[in-house]
Design an enzyme around this catalytic site. Sequence first.
Site, PDB file in Angstrom:
ATOM      1  N   THR A 138      -1.193  -6.572  -8.416  1.00 27.50           N
ATOM      2  CA  THR A 138      -0.153  -5.623  -8.007  1.00 27.50           C
ATOM      3  C   THR A 138       0.998  -5.571  -9.014  1.00 27.50           C
ATOM      4  OG1 THR A 138       1.548  -5.275  -6.316  1.00 27.50           O
ATOM      5  CG2 THR A 138       0.799  -7.514  -6.589  1.00 27.50           C
ATOM      6  N   ASP A 139       1.714  -4.453  -9.021  1.00 31.37           N
ATOM      7  CA  ASP A 139       2.917  -4.351  -9.869  1.00 31.37           C
ATOM      8  C   ASP A 139       4.055  -5.219  -9.334  1.00 31.37           C
ATOM      9  OD1 ASP A 139       3.561  -2.831  -7.614  1.00 31.37           O
ATOM     10  OD2 ASP A 139       4.132  -1.025  -8.713  1.00 31.37           O
ATOM     11  N   GLU A 140       3.924  -5.687  -8.067  1.00 32.12           N
ATOM     12  CA  GLU A 140       5.026  -6.470  -7.474  1.00 32.12           C
ATOM     13  C   GLU A 140       5.242  -7.813  -8.172  1.00 32.12           C
ATOM     14  OE1 GLU A 140       5.318  -6.585  -3.260  1.00 32.12           O
ATOM     15  OE2 GLU A 140       4.716  -4.496  -3.031  1.00 32.12           O
ATOM     16  N   TYR A 163       4.374 -12.657  -0.711  1.00 34.68           N
ATOM     17  CA  TYR A 163       3.175 -11.910  -1.123  1.00 34.68           C
ATOM     18  C   TYR A 163       3.099 -11.810  -2.641  1.00 34.68           C
ATOM     19  CZ  TYR A 163       0.418  -7.820  -2.477  1.00 34.68           C
ATOM     20  OH  TYR A 163      -0.467  -6.970  -3.118  1.00 34.68           O
ATOM     21  N   LYS A 167       0.421 -13.423  -5.381  1.00 31.96           N
ATOM     22  CA  LYS A 167      -0.390 -12.632  -6.319  1.00 31.96           C
ATOM     23  C   LYS A 167      -0.084 -13.044  -7.766  1.00 31.96           C
ATOM     24  CE  LYS A 167      -2.891  -9.634  -5.499  1.00 31.96           C
ATOM     25  NZ  LYS A 167      -4.346  -9.572  -5.128  1.00 31.96           N
TER      26      LYS A 167
HETATM   27  P1  NAD Z   1      -6.134  -4.645   2.726  1.00 34.32           P
HETATM   28  O1  NAD Z   1      -5.228  -5.576   3.452  1.00 34.32           O
HETATM   29  O2  NAD Z   1      -6.325  -3.262   3.252  1.00 34.32           O
HETATM   30  O3  NAD Z   1      -7.598  -5.297   2.628  1.00 34.32           O
HETATM   31  C1  NAD Z   1      -7.805  -6.645   2.313  1.00 34.32           C
HETATM   32  C2  NAD Z   1      -9.249  -6.994   2.660  1.00 34.32           C
HETATM   33  O4  NAD Z   1      -9.452  -8.377   2.324  1.00 34.32           O
HETATM   34  C3  NAD Z   1      -9.577  -6.847   4.151  1.00 34.32           C
HETATM   35  O5  NAD Z   1     -10.816  -6.193   4.312  1.00 34.32           O
HETATM   36  C4  NAD Z   1      -9.642  -8.288   4.642  1.00 34.32           C
HETATM   37  O6  NAD Z   1     -10.542  -8.468   5.729  1.00 34.32           O
HETATM   38  C5  NAD Z   1     -10.122  -9.019   3.389  1.00 34.32           C
HETATM   39  N1  NAD Z   1      -9.734 -10.439   3.395  1.00 34.32           N
HETATM   40  C6  NAD Z   1      -8.496 -10.941   3.660  1.00 34.32           C
HETATM   41  N2  NAD Z   1      -8.536 -12.292   3.625  1.00 34.32           N
HETATM   42  C7  NAD Z   1      -9.818 -12.638   3.306  1.00 34.32           C
HETATM   43  C8  NAD Z   1     -10.466 -13.890   3.119  1.00 34.32           C
HETATM   44  N3  NAD Z   1      -9.806 -15.047   3.262  1.00 34.32           N
HETATM   45  N4  NAD Z   1     -11.780 -13.893   2.784  1.00 34.32           N
HETATM   46  C9  NAD Z   1     -12.452 -12.715   2.640  1.00 34.32           C
HETATM   47  N5  NAD Z   1     -11.892 -11.506   2.838  1.00 34.32           N
HETATM   48  C10 NAD Z   1     -10.578 -11.466   3.170  1.00 34.32           C
HETATM   49  O7  NAD Z   1      -5.625  -4.636   1.228  1.00 34.32           O
HETATM   50  P2  NAD Z   1      -5.584  -3.449   0.165  1.00 34.32           P
HETATM   51  O8  NAD Z   1      -4.331  -2.709   0.348  1.00 34.32           O
HETATM   52  O9  NAD Z   1      -6.871  -2.729   0.180  1.00 34.32           O
HETATM   53  O10 NAD Z   1      -5.450  -4.296  -1.184  1.00 34.32           O
HETATM   54  C11 NAD Z   1      -6.614  -4.771  -1.850  1.00 34.32           C
HETATM   55  C12 NAD Z   1      -6.193  -5.538  -3.097  1.00 34.32           C
HETATM   56  O11 NAD Z   1      -5.455  -4.683  -3.961  1.00 34.32           O
HETATM   57  C13 NAD Z   1      -5.283  -6.731  -2.807  1.00 34.32           C
HETATM   58  O12 NAD Z   1      -5.644  -7.760  -3.684  1.00 34.32           O
HETATM   59  C14 NAD Z   1      -3.891  -6.210  -3.117  1.00 34.32           C
HETATM   60  O13 NAD Z   1      -3.041  -7.260  -3.528  1.00 34.32           O
HETATM   61  C15 NAD Z   1      -4.186  -5.252  -4.257  1.00 34.32           C
HETATM   62  N6  NAD Z   1      -3.238  -4.128  -4.396  1.00 34.32           N
HETATM   63  C16 NAD Z   1      -2.948  -3.316  -3.322  1.00 34.32           C
HETATM   64  C17 NAD Z   1      -2.111  -2.225  -3.510  1.00 34.32           C
HETATM   65  C18 NAD Z   1      -1.789  -1.286  -2.369  1.00 34.32           C
HETATM   66  O14 NAD Z   1      -0.964  -0.382  -2.547  1.00 34.32           O
HETATM   67  N7  NAD Z   1      -2.393  -1.411  -1.181  1.00 34.32           N
HETATM   68  C19 NAD Z   1      -1.561  -1.969  -4.774  1.00 34.32           C
HETATM   69  C20 NAD Z   1      -1.869  -2.836  -5.829  1.00 34.32           C
HETATM   70  C21 NAD Z   1      -2.720  -3.897  -5.627  1.00 34.32           C
HETATM   71  O1  DAU Z   2       3.352  -1.977  -5.203  1.00 34.24           O
HETATM   72  C1  DAU Z   2       2.087  -2.351  -4.766  1.00 34.24           C
HETATM   73  C2  DAU Z   2       2.166  -2.902  -3.363  1.00 34.24           C
HETATM   74  O2  DAU Z   2       2.384  -1.793  -2.486  1.00 34.24           O
HETATM   75  C3  DAU Z   2       0.908  -3.660  -2.963  1.00 34.24           C
HETATM   76  O3  DAU Z   2       0.760  -4.785  -3.769  1.00 34.24           O
HETATM   77  C4  DAU Z   2       0.996  -4.090  -1.482  1.00 34.24           C
HETATM   78  O4  DAU Z   2      -0.208  -4.719  -1.094  1.00 34.24           O
HETATM   79  C5  DAU Z   2       1.222  -2.853  -0.649  1.00 34.24           C
HETATM   80  O5  DAU Z   2       1.349  -3.201   0.717  1.00 34.24           O
HETATM   81  C6  DAU Z   2       2.451  -2.090  -1.120  1.00 34.24           C
HETATM   82  O6  DAU Z   2       3.654  -2.856  -0.857  1.00 34.24           O
HETATM   83  P1  DAU Z   2       5.007  -2.180  -0.300  1.00 34.24           P
HETATM   84  O7  DAU Z   2       5.803  -3.218   0.361  1.00 34.24           O
HETATM   85  O8  DAU Z   2       5.639  -1.370  -1.357  1.00 34.24           O
HETATM   86  O9  DAU Z   2       4.343  -1.171   0.778  1.00 34.24           O
HETATM   87  P2  DAU Z   2       4.815  -0.763   2.253  1.00 34.24           P
HETATM   88  O10 DAU Z   2       3.984   0.400   2.682  1.00 34.24           O
HETATM   89  O11 DAU Z   2       4.893  -1.937   3.175  1.00 34.24           O
HETATM   90  O12 DAU Z   2       6.296  -0.243   2.028  1.00 34.24           O
HETATM   91  C7  DAU Z   2       6.579   0.835   1.146  1.00 34.24           C
HETATM   92  C8  DAU Z   2       8.082   1.037   1.129  1.00 34.24           C
HETATM   93  O13 DAU Z   2       8.495   1.533   2.426  1.00 34.24           O
HETATM   94  C9  DAU Z   2       8.869  -0.242   0.934  1.00 34.24           C
HETATM   95  O14 DAU Z   2      10.031   0.063   0.172  1.00 34.24           O
HETATM   96  C10 DAU Z   2       9.262  -0.682   2.336  1.00 34.24           C
HETATM   97  C11 DAU Z   2       9.419   0.639   3.063  1.00 34.24           C
HETATM   98  N1  DAU Z   2       9.060   0.642   4.503  1.00 34.24           N
HETATM   99  C12 DAU Z   2       7.886   0.071   4.878  1.00 34.24           C
HETATM  100  C13 DAU Z   2       7.493   0.081   6.200  1.00 34.24           C
HETATM  101  C14 DAU Z   2       6.212  -0.578   6.654  1.00 34.24           C
HETATM  102  C15 DAU Z   2       9.881   1.305   5.415  1.00 34.24           C
HETATM  103  O15 DAU Z   2      10.935   1.849   5.057  1.00 34.24           O
HETATM  104  N2  DAU Z   2       9.486   1.312   6.720  1.00 34.24           N
HETATM  105  C16 DAU Z   2       8.337   0.740   7.161  1.00 34.24           C
HETATM  106  O16 DAU Z   2       8.059   0.773   8.399  1.00 34.24           O
END
Ligand code: NAD
Ligand code: DAU
Length: 357
Positions: A138-140, A163, A167
């Site tokens: 992630t970019d975080e 989180y 990562k």
């Molecule tokens: P998600 O939470 O939707 O899915 C995670 C999956 O991992 C689920 O299917 C869960 O069952 C599985 N999992 C969790 N713990 C596990 C374990 N101990 N063993 C096996 N499986 C397990 O997550 P996502 O949003 O699809 O993110 C996927 C990946 O991409 C993550 O590594 C996250 O850090 C990264 N990522 C997400 C975003 C985003 O915006 N969602 C952005 C950048 C990177």
């Molecule tokens: O940047 C990549 C990341 O983006 C991934 O690594 C994470 O897995 C993914 O969950 C996401 O993280 P964020 O914290 O940015 O996503 P989230 O949807 O939780 O929140 C997006 C923005 O909105 C953040 O600034 C918090 C705000 N927010 C979030 C929720 C859930 C609100 O204002 N209200 C809300 O109810």
Amino acid sequence: MSTFKRNILITGGAGFIGSHVVRLFVNKYPDYKIFNLDKLTYAGNLANLRDIEKNANYEFVKGDIVDGNFIQQLFSSNHFDGVIHLAAESHVDRSISNPMEFIMTNVVGTVNLLNAAKSSWLSDSQPLNSNRFYHISTDEVYGSLGKSGFFTEETKYDPHSPYSASKASSDHLVRAYADTFGLPVVISNCSNNYGPYHFPEKLIPLAINNIIHNKPIPVYGKGENIRDWLYVEDHARAIDVIFHKGKKGETYNIGGHNEWTNIDLIHLLCKISDKKLNREAGATAKLITFVKDRAGHDLRYAIDSSKIQRELGWKPSLQFEEGLEKTVDWYLANQSWTNNITSGDYLKYYEAQYIHR
Ligand code: NAD
Ligand code: DAU
């Protein structure tokens, strides 16, 4: 004797991004066998993969990456030549209330996979050219930007939430296995994804679901925080390109060049929703409710993705307005998917269908 050219292990394939990656690989590479390893936590949902679950080149494996013995056995009985590791605890707010889950899955789970790949690929000879341990990050990990600037692959790590710290830790461990043992790795760090099958705890799907049900849309603080949004299928395409063409040991940043303050994004979503739900202009925006801010809330993320664009020829394909409209359409057409989650019914389905292998 397997008839497949490659055996690829995708972890976390039942989650949001993982399910799009699994679908892309199963459909695009019929000569690869795709193993989807997922624990099916609250975030994993096999309904995300109904359309491909019967394909001959797809196999689901229920399992926990934190269980090191299970992971070693899985690698011994299947000759994986590539790993695309997405399994993680992914929600920042949950990491604030329960950090340990994040350390176990994101750090310990990643090391278990690294160890298994190491013993499988490096035990008696050089790794194959096709061996690749691809860590999705992630970019975080880079922390938070001020009003200007972008995260590049050289930006110093400065994670703030449990989180992002977990990562960052897993990224460092992946690089340590490359430097110390010669494991062929590649890492990508992506910005915020959105699109179908996004779990309705995250901002966009939560807001859409609340809009549909005329419930308040919670905006943290003043809604001034900025995220760089990318359509999930564009991320899946980037993962395909990096897995096949990315250079060993390299890191690639992936992003949408698409920055929005949360409040502007929510206003756009409200405008789209007024139109789709035949509401009076401005009606949906009345649901916006400012709530207590997230602890340690990062102000701004923005990715410089010029490296992957220049070296691997990837670029985002969708404009945000178009992608957001597609996303709203998907959630409107698939309300049963969200309702099964909010009611908890999807968890009962797993209990009936699968046992730990
Ligand atoms: P998600 O939470 O939707 O899915 C995670 C999956 O991992 C689920 O299917 C869960 O069952 C599985 N999992 C969790 N713990 C596990 C374990 N101990 N063993 C096996 N499986 C397990 O997550 P996502 O949003 O699809 O993110 C996927 C990946 O991409 C993550 O590594 C996250 O850090 C990264 N990522 C997400 C975003 C985003 O915006 N969602 C952005 C950048 C990177
Ligand atoms: O940047 C990549 C990341 O983006 C991934 O690594 C994470 O897995 C993914 O969950 C996401 O993280 P964020 O914290 O940015 O996503 P989230 O949807 O939780 O929140 C997006 C923005 O909105 C953040 O600034 C918090 C705000 N927010 C979030 C929720 C859930 C609100 O204002 N209200 C809300 O109810």
